[in-house]
Design a protein around this motif. Structure first.
Motif, PDB file in Angstrom:
ATOM      1  N   VAL A 174       0.839  -1.200   0.000  1.00  0.00           N
ATOM      2  CA  VAL A 174       0.000   0.000   0.000  1.00  0.00           C
ATOM      3  C   VAL A 174       0.873   1.249   0.000  1.00  0.00           C
ATOM      4  O   VAL A 174       0.652   2.197  -0.774  1.00  0.00           O
ATOM      5  N   ASP A 175       1.880   1.266   0.857  1.00  0.00           N
ATOM      6  CA  ASP A 175       2.785   2.401   0.972  1.00  0.00           C
ATOM      7  C   ASP A 175       3.551   2.631  -0.329  1.00  0.00           C
ATOM      8  O   ASP A 175       3.651   3.763  -0.816  1.00  0.00           O
ATOM      9  N   MET A 176       4.051   1.546  -0.920  1.00  0.00           N
ATOM     10  CA  MET A 176       4.851   1.663  -2.139  1.00  0.00           C
ATOM     11  C   MET A 176       4.032   2.185  -3.308  1.00  0.00           C
ATOM     12  O   MET A 176       4.428   3.141  -3.991  1.00  0.00           O
ATOM     13  N   TYR A 177       2.868   1.578  -3.553  1.00  0.00           N
ATOM     14  CA  TYR A 177       2.069   1.988  -4.707  1.00  0.00           C
ATOM     15  C   TYR A 177       1.552   3.417  -4.560  1.00  0.00           C
ATOM     16  O   TYR A 177       1.520   4.180  -5.535  1.00  0.00           O
ATOM     17  N   SER A 178       1.154   3.800  -3.349  1.00  0.00           N
ATOM     18  CA  SER A 178       0.625   5.156  -3.172  1.00  0.00           C
ATOM     19  C   SER A 178       1.707   6.200  -3.389  1.00  0.00           C
ATOM     20  O   SER A 178       1.453   7.262  -3.971  1.00  0.00           O
ATOM     21  N   LYS A 179       2.944   5.917  -2.958  1.00  0.00           N
ATOM     22  CA  LYS A 179       4.025   6.884  -3.107  1.00  0.00           C
ATOM     23  C   LYS A 179       4.670   6.850  -4.490  1.00  0.00           C
ATOM     24  O   LYS A 179       5.405   7.772  -4.845  1.00  0.00           O
ATOM     25  N   CYS A 180       4.379   5.798  -5.251  1.00  0.00           N
ATOM     26  CA  CYS A 180       4.922   5.696  -6.615  1.00  0.00           C
ATOM     27  C   CYS A 180       3.899   6.122  -7.659  1.00  0.00           C
ATOM     28  O   CYS A 180       4.102   5.898  -8.855  1.00  0.00           O
ATOM     29  N   GLY A 181       2.791   6.709  -7.223  1.00  0.00           N
ATOM     30  CA  GLY A 181       1.832   7.271  -8.166  1.00  0.00           C
ATOM     31  C   GLY A 181       0.697   6.366  -8.584  1.00  0.00           C
ATOM     32  O   GLY A 181      -0.101   6.748  -9.447  1.00  0.00           O
ATOM     33  N   CYS A 182       0.594   5.180  -7.994  1.00  0.00           N
ATOM     34  CA  CYS A 182      -0.473   4.238  -8.358  1.00  0.00           C
ATOM     35  C   CYS A 182      -1.447   4.095  -7.182  1.00  0.00           C
ATOM     36  O   CYS A 182      -1.515   3.038  -6.533  1.00  0.00           O
ATOM     37  N   LEU A 183      -2.199   5.146  -6.930  1.00  0.00           N
ATOM     38  CA  LEU A 183      -3.097   5.149  -5.778  1.00  0.00           C
ATOM     39  C   LEU A 183      -4.206   4.111  -5.921  1.00  0.00           C
ATOM     40  O   LEU A 183      -4.615   3.501  -4.930  1.00  0.00           O
ATOM     41  N   ASP A 184      -4.698   3.900  -7.133  1.00  0.00           N
ATOM     42  CA  ASP A 184      -5.759   2.908  -7.340  1.00  0.00           C
ATOM     43  C   ASP A 184      -5.287   1.508  -6.953  1.00  0.00           C
ATOM     44  O   ASP A 184      -6.040   0.730  -6.351  1.00  0.00           O
ATOM     45  N   SER A 185      -4.024   1.175  -7.275  1.00  0.00           N
ATOM     46  CA  SER A 185      -3.469  -0.126  -6.891  1.00  0.00           C
ATOM     47  C   SER A 185      -3.345  -0.215  -5.374  1.00  0.00           C
ATOM     48  O   SER A 185      -3.626  -1.256  -4.775  1.00  0.00           O
ATOM     49  N   ALA A 186      -2.930   0.885  -4.751  1.00  0.00           N
ATOM     50  CA  ALA A 186      -2.814   0.913  -3.294  1.00  0.00           C
ATOM     51  C   ALA A 186      -4.175   0.708  -2.635  1.00  0.00           C
ATOM     52  O   ALA A 186      -4.310  -0.062  -1.672  1.00  0.00           O
TER      53      ALA A 186
END
Length: 296
Positions: A150-162
């Protein structure tokens, strides 16, 4: 999950650390390895990553204990965090091709997800996610691996994946909730972040100081002045949290960005703690923005 594993977050950044006692009592660690591992752990506990890397490079053989110690050491550095995260990324790649055939542990995977978050390297984080899915049937069922994703995807620009991983997780703790709230704040979705705070209360999870910092940031960037002030006023009565200097700074920034400069100044003068240079700089920046708007 091993009882000797400790988990910690630092300013909403996640790292999983392994205790020395757990590793040294493992049957896979021989006496000669203990003599090699103890110096490595000794310097890493002092956060001396340079000396730790020297000990690591001089080891004739390495196992998951030493690889984890070195990668975790890089990920825990607060100074030159980006440089250390990049070194952890290179070390991770070296680990995959190590002649000893060391396999990734969940500890290493969580540390590497942290590294990807710090660098904003989506490709690397997605690759380790693929590896996790091959080794852990349902990664979202692992509380800390799931939180790392969750942390990785949200900070890498993929909020939907998070958000997708967050919703699939059966168990969530305050770190998980903080990770998704931080992600929403980064992406300017302030009202949704506040709704997640209400969901936290429904689920019986109490926010911590970092959660509130992320919520204030979300309100600030979304222009939610009343909502942000309401959260601040309720910190003590509703959540039993004492505001710290970061929280005060967020409110000054919130008022300043909204053009409420007099209110921001009065807020600073009424603070029970001494304002720092960063807080005054925030007010000064707000004043400059206001003057430019008037001149423009």
């Amino acid at each position: 999950m091993p009882e000797k594993v400790r988990f910690s977050f630092d300013d909403a950044n996640m790292a999983r650390s392994v205790s020395l006692e757990e590793d040294l009592t493992s049957s896979s660690v021989g006496s000669w390895r203990i003599r090699r591992v103890v110096p490595l752990f000794s310097v890493m506990e002092k956060k001396d990553v340079v000396s730790g890397r020297k000990v690591f490079d001089e080891m004739p053989m390495r196992n998951s204990v030493t690889w984890n110690a070195m990668i975790t050491g890089y990920c825990s550095q607060s100074k030159k965090a980006k440089d250390c995260a990049f070194e952890a990324l290179l070390l991770f790649k070296d680990m995959l091709v190590d002649v000893c055939g060391v396999k990734l542990t969940d500890t290493t995977m969580v540390c590497f997800l942290l590294t990807s978050s710090q660098l904003g390297v989506l490709e690397s984080g997605a690759c380790v996610h693929g590896y996790i899915e091959q080794t852990i049937y349902m990664p979202e069922n692992d509380l800390f691996v799931g939180t790392g994703l969750v942390d990785m995807y949200s900070k890498c620009g993929c909020l939907d994946s998070a958000l997708s991983i967050f919703r699939c997780m059966k168990d969530k703790n305050v770190l998980t909730w903080t990770a998704i709230v931080t992600g929403l704040a980064i992406h300017g979705r302030g009202k949704e972040a506040i709704r997640f705070l209400d969901l936290m209360r429904v689920c019986g999870v109490k926010p911590n100081a970092v959660t509130l910092t992320s919520l204030f940031s979300a309100c600030c960037h979304a222009g939610l002045v009343e909502e942000g002030l309401g959260l601040f006023d309720n910190m003590k009565s509703k959540w039993d949290l004492e505001p710290n200097i970061q929280h005060y700074g967020c409110i000054v920034d919130l008022l300043g960005r909204a053009g409420h400069l007099n209110e921001a100044y009065k807020f600073i003068m009424g603070m029970p703690v001494k304002p720092d240079a960063i807080l005054w700089q925030s007010l000064l920046s707000a004043c400059k923005r206001s003057w430019r708007c008037r001149d423009g």
